[in-house]
Design an enzyme around this catalytic site. Sequence first.
Site, short mmCIF file in Angstrom:
data_model
loop_
_atom_site.label_atom_id
_atom_site.label_comp_id
_atom_site.label_asym_id
_atom_site.label_seq_id
_atom_site.Cartn_x
_atom_site.Cartn_y
_atom_site.Cartn_z
N ALA A 126 5.04 -8.80 5.31
CA ALA A 126 4.50 -9.19 6.88
C ALA A 126 5.39 -10.22 7.54
CB ALA A 126 2.93 -9.20 6.79
N GLY A 127 5.94 -10.05 8.55
CA GLY A 127 6.34 -10.98 9.15
C GLY A 127 7.82 -11.00 9.40
N LYS A 149 -2.12 -0.72 -2.46
CA LYS A 149 -2.01 -2.01 -1.59
C LYS A 149 -3.33 -2.54 -1.14
CE LYS A 149 -0.04 -4.25 2.32
NZ LYS A 149 0.91 -4.19 3.62
N ASN A 162 7.93 -3.28 7.53
CA ASN A 162 7.23 -2.08 8.28
C ASN A 162 7.94 -2.00 9.49
OD1 ASN A 162 5.92 0.02 9.38
ND2 ASN A 162 3.77 -0.74 8.87
N THR A 163 7.31 -3.25 10.51
CA THR A 163 7.72 -2.97 11.96
C THR A 163 9.30 -3.23 12.28
OG1 THR A 163 5.73 -4.16 12.33
CG2 THR A 163 6.96 -4.02 14.00
N GLY A 218 3.45 -8.24 11.78
CA GLY A 218 4.03 -7.70 13.04
C GLY A 218 4.92 -8.58 13.91
#
Lengths: 254, 370
Positions: free
Chosen positions: A182-183, A95, A204-205, A156
């Site tokens: 993301a997001g 990535k 992720n987060t 995030g």
Amino acid sequence: MFEIGGKTLKSRLFVGTGKLPDYSLIEKMYYEAGVEVFAVAVRRIGPNTKHTKNVLEYIPKDAIIMVNTSGAQDHKEAVKIAMIGRELTNSNWVKVEIEKDTKYLFPDSIETLKACEILVKEGFKVFPYIYPDLNLAKELEQIGVEAVMPLGSPIGTNKGIGCEVLLKPIINEIKIPVIIDAGIGRPSHAAKAMEMGADAVLINTAITTSSDPVKMALAFSKAVEAGRLAFEVGLLKEYEYAQASSPLEDFITG
Amino acid sequence: MTEFIRKAEKVWEEFKDYVPTYDEVCEILEKEVVNIEDAAKLLNVEDKNSILLMASKAKKLTRENFGKVILLYAPLYISNYCQNGCVYCGFSCRKNYKREKLEFNEIENELRAMKEEGIDSVIILTGEDRIHSPVDYIEQACKIAANYMSEVSIEVYPLLEEEYRSLASAGVVGITIYQETYQKEDYKKLHPFGPKKDFEFRFKAVERALSAGFHEACVGPLLGLSHPKKDVLCTLLHAEYLLDRFPKAEISVSFPRVRSAGTDFVPKFSVSDKEFIKFLIVARLYLPRVGIVISTREDARLRDALIDVCITKMSAGSKTTVGGYVAQEEEKDAQFEVEDRRSVAEVVDSIIKKGLRPEFTNWVRGVGSL
């Protein structure tokens, strides 16, 4: 089942590992939530210490490691990190994440394109993290990346598919897989991304910092599956008024 | 570039008596971005419920931006020779302390002892003395440290840009430098003689280091030396200034409280636990992506509570004497007294008990620009 980066995968849910409270959760996410692809930041593949083991020791051998260049600030650093990552992990999935500021962590398009050109030539399976920028996505497709990974919202932020109007043209125009990265903060956001026609999502987060990452991964996994099924069937259009459900036209001839 | 000190001063003057109500605190926390005026108001919050509310937002921001991870490091004091007369410091040259400086083989022994405890990130510290601990001595120490540790940072006297450059090529990635206080008048009184008298030279050191290729910097005051809230506001604006000027750098802040160190110095202001906690929370609310570091100056209970809210990096198993890791003796000639005396293993345990992951390596050597 879907094909990506030369592999056949069952799960369209990819998970980042950097923010996890405990690396032993990786194995549980693999077995209990069916997650097959784990993104690992090379900068954090540290040596074993007295109290901690290297993250790689926790990744099941049949799972796929997506090496992440996060922390790279230009294409040269990204290429170097990818090379080190491949050496450490034996995985050629990379990535490409290049960010020039630590405040917003927005991807740098110019450096990302340069890095991808080099890494494709070096035989990597390249997955660039980008803005939802159709022109850039097309260029990347041309040079031979495996997929593009546009952001749904800033990294995030858990804000979901904030860039919908920019993501749609990419999903429509780009032939290689589109992974929304993301997001994404909730399973419903992930389902929406899949309903829109994304091929996979990377979370992720929202998973790793939740109070039960394995259960949350399972929730996302189901949402991703549901969204994908709905996309394959084809969603009905939304109307502002009621639609007649039976074909009366034959009788109403004028 | 000292403009932000003037700005902090101005904002402070405007809001020093402004105590926001619980509803106003809610309003500020609901905003997308907490501005410096909001931060100034939040520094005055006294109501317990308001502070707890601020803490829960701070915790959310910390987890979103840093995950469930606490970075660990330890300091290595290699020399306590010092020419400065800081009135509050145990290393100050007026003290009749035993002056010591580690030989390179002793530095290696210390590093080995630290490594055995599990430490993989070190900060090399010296007093300010260009004769006893010249830059090439520090550089050599850093080169040795780089053989043992993934990450080497320095907390030494301010250097010239070319000196920072040579340290960067020796493998140093980070600088910690406390301005002690951003309030020049107090600074002058607290540093009556020695090279540290020069406020500007110290103040600009971080920028010289970041220009020279360092990519991590930690700044802050020594709370209690001067007006604490003003110093906190200055630190917030300083960190923001550095972020804007060096967008690639990882910036952290830290707010050590002045502690007794065998001096009869009585701090002008005392900072209670409640105030201290509030300052860290406001730092997180104002700077969601900035690291917040806490040292073993603070006790175990408070540190454990704070890692759950806003801390991203902490020291563990610290010895603040020269040669302390090998000697394992009580610190008598320390720069400051350690409050949290737990071993690295004990700190690791308490981090895991909080549902967090201890991490010893922030950047693997050889990755990126290192």
